[in-house]
Design a protein around this motif. Structure first.
Motif, mmCIF file in Angstrom:
data_model
loop_
_atom_site.group_PDB
_atom_site.id
_atom_site.type_symbol
_atom_site.label_atom_id
_atom_site.label_comp_id
_atom_site.label_asym_id
_atom_site.label_seq_id
_atom_site.Cartn_x
_atom_site.Cartn_y
_atom_site.Cartn_z
ATOM 1 N N SER A 72 -33.438 30.362 18.708
ATOM 2 C CA SER A 72 -34.468 29.561 19.366
ATOM 3 C C SER A 72 -34.853 28.368 18.505
ATOM 4 O O SER A 72 -34.696 28.378 17.285
ATOM 5 N N ASN A 73 -35.365 27.348 19.185
ATOM 6 C CA ASN A 73 -35.829 26.112 18.545
ATOM 7 C C ASN A 73 -34.791 25.516 17.596
ATOM 8 O O ASN A 73 -35.072 25.224 16.448
ATOM 9 N N VAL A 74 -33.595 25.331 18.107
ATOM 10 C CA VAL A 74 -32.508 24.746 17.334
ATOM 11 C C VAL A 74 -32.557 23.230 17.518
ATOM 12 O O VAL A 74 -32.510 22.739 18.636
ATOM 13 N N SER A 96 -33.569 22.811 29.307
ATOM 14 C CA SER A 96 -33.809 23.783 28.237
ATOM 15 C C SER A 96 -33.957 23.135 26.859
ATOM 16 O O SER A 96 -33.880 23.816 25.850
ATOM 17 N N ALA A 97 -34.181 21.821 26.839
ATOM 18 C CA ALA A 97 -34.313 21.133 25.548
ATOM 19 C C ALA A 97 -35.313 19.997 25.643
ATOM 20 O O ALA A 97 -35.472 19.378 26.691
ATOM 21 N N GLN A 98 -35.962 19.756 24.529
ATOM 22 C CA GLN A 98 -36.859 18.608 24.425
ATOM 23 C C GLN A 98 -36.060 17.490 23.763
ATOM 24 O O GLN A 98 -35.420 17.698 22.736
ATOM 25 N N LEU A 99 -36.089 16.318 24.366
ATOM 26 C CA LEU A 99 -35.348 15.171 23.859
ATOM 27 C C LEU A 99 -36.309 14.238 23.142
ATOM 28 O O LEU A 99 -37.350 13.878 23.691
ATOM 29 N N GLN A 100 -35.970 13.893 21.900
ATOM 30 C CA GLN A 100 -36.805 13.013 21.091
ATOM 31 C C GLN A 100 -35.937 11.935 20.453
ATOM 32 O O GLN A 100 -34.722 12.101 20.327
ATOM 33 N N TYR A 101 -36.605 10.864 20.024
ATOM 34 C CA TYR A 101 -35.894 9.731 19.446
ATOM 35 C C TYR A 101 -36.591 9.276 18.176
ATOM 36 O O TYR A 101 -37.778 9.524 17.984
ATOM 37 N N ASP A 104 -36.870 4.929 12.994
ATOM 38 C CA ASP A 104 -37.169 4.674 11.578
ATOM 39 C C ASP A 104 -36.220 5.432 10.647
ATOM 40 O O ASP A 104 -36.601 5.911 9.596
ATOM 41 N N GLY A 105 -34.967 5.539 11.072
ATOM 42 C CA GLY A 105 -33.992 6.207 10.228
ATOM 43 C C GLY A 105 -34.087 7.715 10.227
ATOM 44 O O GLY A 105 -33.577 8.359 9.324
ATOM 45 N N GLY A 106 -34.748 8.296 11.218
ATOM 46 C CA GLY A 106 -34.859 9.747 11.317
ATOM 47 C C GLY A 106 -36.047 10.345 10.586
ATOM 48 O O GLY A 106 -36.142 11.552 10.459
ATOM 49 N N LYS A 107 -36.972 9.497 10.119
ATOM 50 C CA LYS A 107 -38.161 10.018 9.426
ATOM 51 C C LYS A 107 -39.121 10.678 10.402
ATOM 52 O O LYS A 107 -39.711 11.706 10.097
ATOM 53 N N THR A 108 -39.318 10.044 11.568
ATOM 54 C CA THR A 108 -40.211 10.595 12.591
ATOM 55 C C THR A 108 -39.504 10.591 13.937
ATOM 56 O O THR A 108 -38.630 9.754 14.189
ATOM 57 N N PHE A 109 -39.891 11.531 14.793
ATOM 58 C CA PHE A 109 -39.310 11.649 16.133
ATOM 59 C C PHE A 109 -40.430 11.772 17.150
ATOM 60 O O PHE A 109 -41.474 12.353 16.861
ATOM 61 N N ALA A 110 -40.198 11.240 18.347
ATOM 62 C CA ALA A 110 -41.161 11.356 19.439
ATOM 63 C C ALA A 110 -40.421 11.213 20.764
ATOM 64 O O ALA A 110 -39.285 10.742 20.816
ATOM 65 N N HIS A 140 -31.748 7.482 15.844
ATOM 66 C CA HIS A 140 -31.385 8.896 15.975
ATOM 67 C C HIS A 140 -31.842 9.429 17.334
ATOM 68 O O HIS A 140 -32.855 8.973 17.871
ATOM 69 N N VAL A 141 -31.112 10.412 17.824
ATOM 70 C CA VAL A 141 -31.498 11.177 19.010
ATOM 71 C C VAL A 141 -31.561 12.632 18.567
ATOM 72 O O VAL A 141 -30.697 13.097 17.822
ATOM 73 N N LYS A 142 -32.599 13.346 19.016
ATOM 74 C CA LYS A 142 -32.734 14.756 18.646
ATOM 75 C C LYS A 142 -32.991 15.603 19.888
ATOM 76 O O LYS A 142 -33.826 15.264 20.721
ATOM 77 N N TRP A 143 -32.248 16.696 19.963
ATOM 78 C CA TRP A 143 -32.485 17.706 20.983
ATOM 79 C C TRP A 143 -33.081 18.917 20.286
ATOM 80 O O TRP A 143 -32.542 19.376 19.278
ATOM 81 N N VAL A 144 -34.178 19.437 20.811
ATOM 82 C CA VAL A 144 -34.718 20.709 20.326
ATOM 83 C C VAL A 144 -34.436 21.707 21.444
ATOM 84 O O VAL A 144 -35.098 21.705 22.484
ATOM 85 N N LEU A 145 -33.400 22.509 21.212
ATOM 86 C CA LEU A 145 -32.982 23.491 22.212
ATOM 87 C C LEU A 145 -33.903 24.698 22.149
ATOM 88 O O LEU A 145 -34.046 25.314 21.094
ATOM 89 N N LYS A 146 -34.526 25.018 23.276
ATOM 90 C CA LYS A 146 -35.449 26.154 23.315
ATOM 91 C C LYS A 146 -34.751 27.442 22.926
ATOM 92 O O LYS A 146 -35.297 28.256 22.193
ATOM 93 N N SER A 147 -33.525 27.601 23.416
ATOM 94 C CA SER A 147 -32.789 28.822 23.136
ATOM 95 C C SER A 147 -31.301 28.589 23.377
ATOM 96 O O SER A 147 -30.927 27.849 24.280
ATOM 97 N N ILE A 148 -30.494 29.240 22.551
ATOM 98 C CA ILE A 148 -29.051 29.299 22.795
ATOM 99 C C ILE A 148 -28.696 30.786 22.793
ATOM 100 O O ILE A 148 -28.879 31.479 21.793
ATOM 101 N N GLN A 149 -28.241 31.257 23.914
ATOM 102 C CA GLN A 149 -27.943 32.673 24.080
ATOM 103 C C GLN A 149 -26.724 33.082 23.236
ATOM 104 O O GLN A 149 -25.938 32.224 22.827
#
Length: 163
Positions: A72-74, A96-101, A104-110, A140-149
């Motif tokens: 979870s939360n990968v 099943s994922a939260q997409l964030q961007y 600033d070079g990956g220091k912060t995501f929103a 950067h693009v970030k996916w926070v996957l709620k769960s991977i079975q």
């Protein structure tokens, strides 16, 4: 136009999970299109050896949970190579994922839209203003996957243009 070496295109991924629990495979594709029978077809060339400005690339990340329990939360972070720019709305959208961007070079995501505060001069006075950051400035693009079975896999993609 001068061709650029594409070795820089292969992304480095940051994963916030036990790496032995995940198998991650990254690929870069050069995308070309052709019209056949009135329909536009997209062709992908895996790991091109050179690219040129304005070429379209797809950065693909395949993630597989190789354990017998759900993870979870990968977080999967896809850097946007410096020689490219992110294409708006091109990141894989998942329920099943939260997409964030990050811009600033990956220091912060929103979540989108990303905002920043800038100092501007209006009527002879300096004031702070909040402005929207263009997707082309994302780093950067970030996916926070709620769960991977268990033994499940997920493929994530972003599209970028070569500068």
């Amino acid at each position: 136009m001068k061709a650029l070496t594409a070795l820089w295109v292969v992304p480095v991924l940051l994963i916030s999970a036990t790496t032995s629990a995940l198998v991650v495979k990254s690929s870069t594709y050069l995308v070309t299109t052709q019209t056949k029978d009135g329909k536009v077809q997209e062709n992908r060339k895996l790991n091109p050896t050179s690219v040129k400005p304005k070429d379209l690339l797809v950065l693909t990340t395949a993630v597989q949970n190789v354990t017998q329990k759900a993870l979870s939360n990968v977080s999967i972070v896809q850097p946007i190579p410096e020689q490219t720019q992110y294409l708006a709305n091109s990141a894989t959208q998942l329920d099943s994922a939260q997409l964030q961007y990050s811009a600033d070079g990956g220091k912060t995501f929103a979540k989108e839209p990303l905002k920043k505060t800038v100092l501007v001069e209006e009527n002879g006075k300096k004031i702070e203003k909040e402005v929207t950051i263009a997707p082309q400035q994302y780093t950067h693009v970030k996916w926070v996957l709620k769960s991977i079975q268990p033994e499940a896999s997920q493929t994530l993609e972003v599209r970028v243009n070569v500068r």
